[in-house]
Write an enzyme that holds these catalytic residues in place. Sequence first.
Site, PDB file in Angstrom:
ATOM      1  N   GLU A 194      -9.935  45.097  22.674  1.00  0.00           N
ATOM      2  CA  GLU A 194      -9.355  43.788  23.005  1.00  0.00           C
ATOM      3  C   GLU A 194      -8.161  43.472  22.106  1.00  0.00           C
ATOM      4  OE1 GLU A 194     -12.891  41.440  25.251  1.00  0.00           O
ATOM      5  OE2 GLU A 194     -12.721  41.060  23.103  1.00  0.00           O
ATOM      6  N   GLU A 292     -15.627  45.652  30.037  1.00  0.00           N
ATOM      7  CA  GLU A 292     -16.724  44.750  29.679  1.00  0.00           C
ATOM      8  C   GLU A 292     -16.889  43.693  30.760  1.00  0.00           C
ATOM      9  OE1 GLU A 292     -16.283  42.869  25.882  1.00  0.00           O
ATOM     10  OE2 GLU A 292     -15.538  44.683  24.902  1.00  0.00           O
TER      11      GLU A 292
END
Length: 829
Positions: A194, A292
């Site tokens: 991320e 995710e």
Amino acid sequence: MHALPRGTGRLAALAAVAALLTTAPPAAAAAPDDGPVDAGVVVAKVDGLAEDFITGVDVSSVLSQEASGVVYRDADGVPTDLFEVLADSGVNYVRVRVWNDPYDAQGRGYGGGTVDVARAVEIGERATAHGLRVLVDFHYSDFWADPAKQHVPKAWEGLSVADKAVALQDWTAAALTEFRDAGVDVGMVQVGNETNNAVAGVSGWDGMAQLFSAGSSAVRAVLPDALVAVHLTNPETAGRYATAAAALDARGVDYDVFASSYYPYWHGSLSNLTSVLKQVADDYDKQVMVAETSWARTLDDGDGHPNVITADTTTHQYPISVQGQATAVRDVVAAVAAVGDAGIGVFYWEPAWTPVGPPSALDANKALWEAHGSGWASSYAGEYDPDDAGQYYGGSAWDNQALFADDGTALESLRVFSYVRTGATAPRAVSSVEQVRVTVTDGAPVVLPPTVQVTYNDGSVEAQAVTWDAAALAAVGGPGTYPVPGVTAAGVAATATVVVEAVNHVRNPGFEDADTSMWTLTGSGAQITATGDAAAGARALSFWDAAAFGFTLTQQVTGLEPGAYTLTATGQGGGTSAGDQLLLGAATAAGSTSAPFALTGWKAWSTPSVPVAVGADGVATVSVTATLSGGAWGTVDEVRLVRDAQQPTDPGTGPGTPGTDPGGPGTDPGTDPGTPGTGPGSTPSPGPGTTTPGTTPGATSGPTVTVSDRTLRPGDPVTVTASGLTVGEVEIGVASTYRALARAAVTDGSVTATVTLPTDLAPGVHHVQVRSLDGAVLAQVRIVVLGDGSLAATGADPVGAALLSTLLLVAGGALVLARRHRGRGTRAA
């Protein structure tokens, strides 16, 4: 792409025999091209799904879970190796995060699985042994990395970007060599997690690109057949992915897969997800995937540690149920597949992060989290991450999003990875019931809707007339939160939550009205605007500037009755430096008071509380004042000035103990639990049922008590938890006419015991009391006891329900309880 060694073909020998939503039946006897199969959930087939489409899971916490005594079970409840259960459910890939050095100086693990290279390799070996490929997710940090923080590994502190790139390449190559030499089937490697804003402590695309390229070079050298992935999040932010892909391309970063997090709660529409991924795929010839995703199956907490997703933080795209999980995952798979051949897969995040023990065993759970790293963070992580882990360490904040039951049994939703290839059908059943939530100002009438939306597992939705329980509604009193049960004409149980708020004297407190003339904003770097980072609603005070800046927001409140008030506001943010301040303040004729906001991360909500003494002139000026360095950012929302005598409390006879941080820190969209803003380590405010008799409103001292349920029946069990006790033993009982139910020993000022209500307890309002052995009431909490004619916990006979004399039904209208207190106004939430 490599052909996948396992997939749904191995399920052909199993048979689907059950239709329960809470526990998965054996897999259906169908090849991938057959279907739909009989199952316990309804899943629409995703047409044209490639044979090697990734249906993966991240189970990085597994070793710590198992060390803490967690046992995984197949659909029949038989203890089975986790990876066997995954493979048998259609999973074909396992993602495992890797931290550089997740240990303190004494070698104590940081938690979250404490996944260093050696432990990640062990997970990879077990996955490979069951025919599952492996995605290695390098965080390039010693603990959680996400958009709010990308802490540099301890060993790399002080290095220049160039030297850090060398260290990163060498470390990546060494780590991947361990995977290769262990025979782990690594199919993909993530070079960062991320990485919206930074990686390994380096921000700015020039420096970040150097590190991405260094990681990619190591992958190419050690595992030339593995795909290289770059991982970002927040696809809902307009232009984010296009800008990032262009920046990577302009700097020549060598990678294959552009990976995104996508959590339905926070990340926008699925059509937008498909669009932004397809743009990257088409413009830069990249493969794309979701690294995710997740969805909740329950709002109950399984281990005594607050969850990321609660009644206050969930959204409503899908039912909170096993069926909801299956549908949510299926839709994300379909959205990625809709990109075309470039859409290569979806990973579910931590589906096996189940409780290590029930909430009633919290002390034992805490010991396991610390010893084995099975919570999101241990206290030992505080040295590395003092602002988040150092304050909020604890257990799993994700157990209600697991694809396994709390006892480790595989749920039907886990088989969605198989069912997306075949489709699945099930007998029509209720999947969810609209969660009614009505918020009123103290003194306003409570109006509950005459119908609720009932969703079925086949996707159909019905508006069903509902009868609300009159006794529970009559129990709605002053400020607090009140559950009101009901039953629909079809016999489906429903619940309305009534929130009674004290009168807020601040005008336009959440900035939702376009007219903001009551507010005065001076300085620079701040504006009242629409933002996705509002604590509630769509607007907030938002601030950021590249250079040092400051601002002051004020509102003068007049016409107040003299007396004591409390001022609160909710804020979040980050990017601060030493000496930065964001203050909530109030000024009256009696003087000025203030309290700081804690800016610890994205949506890590901070709610400071300021005492305000209003004099005879009835005037108070509330303010938000900032002195911040360049790069600091955040929002402030929901400014409230409430007279102390009207502070919100949960129902009870005594003044309540309101929390200072409603709900704990918020959720960092797309990040791992435990990172700033995820709330897994938050210290929650006292929950439903907390009262503190004999204290000043708003005070936090004295004993408190909570109960597991405030709407009960005679003979029901209820778990009672009291804290702040100074005696060695207490008696727990129920009143109106007091009856003792149990005695319990106090440990470290706290006690938890499960008691059973008397079977002859009359319907109405009662109190569960905690008393000293000499009979003094230490704390008590109000409960509502339903009569035999009230609704059942599950479906009820609609004919019987219509005859209940204690219920009120207003056909085609609404049930109204008129309460005569000061204040007006009702809003539905």
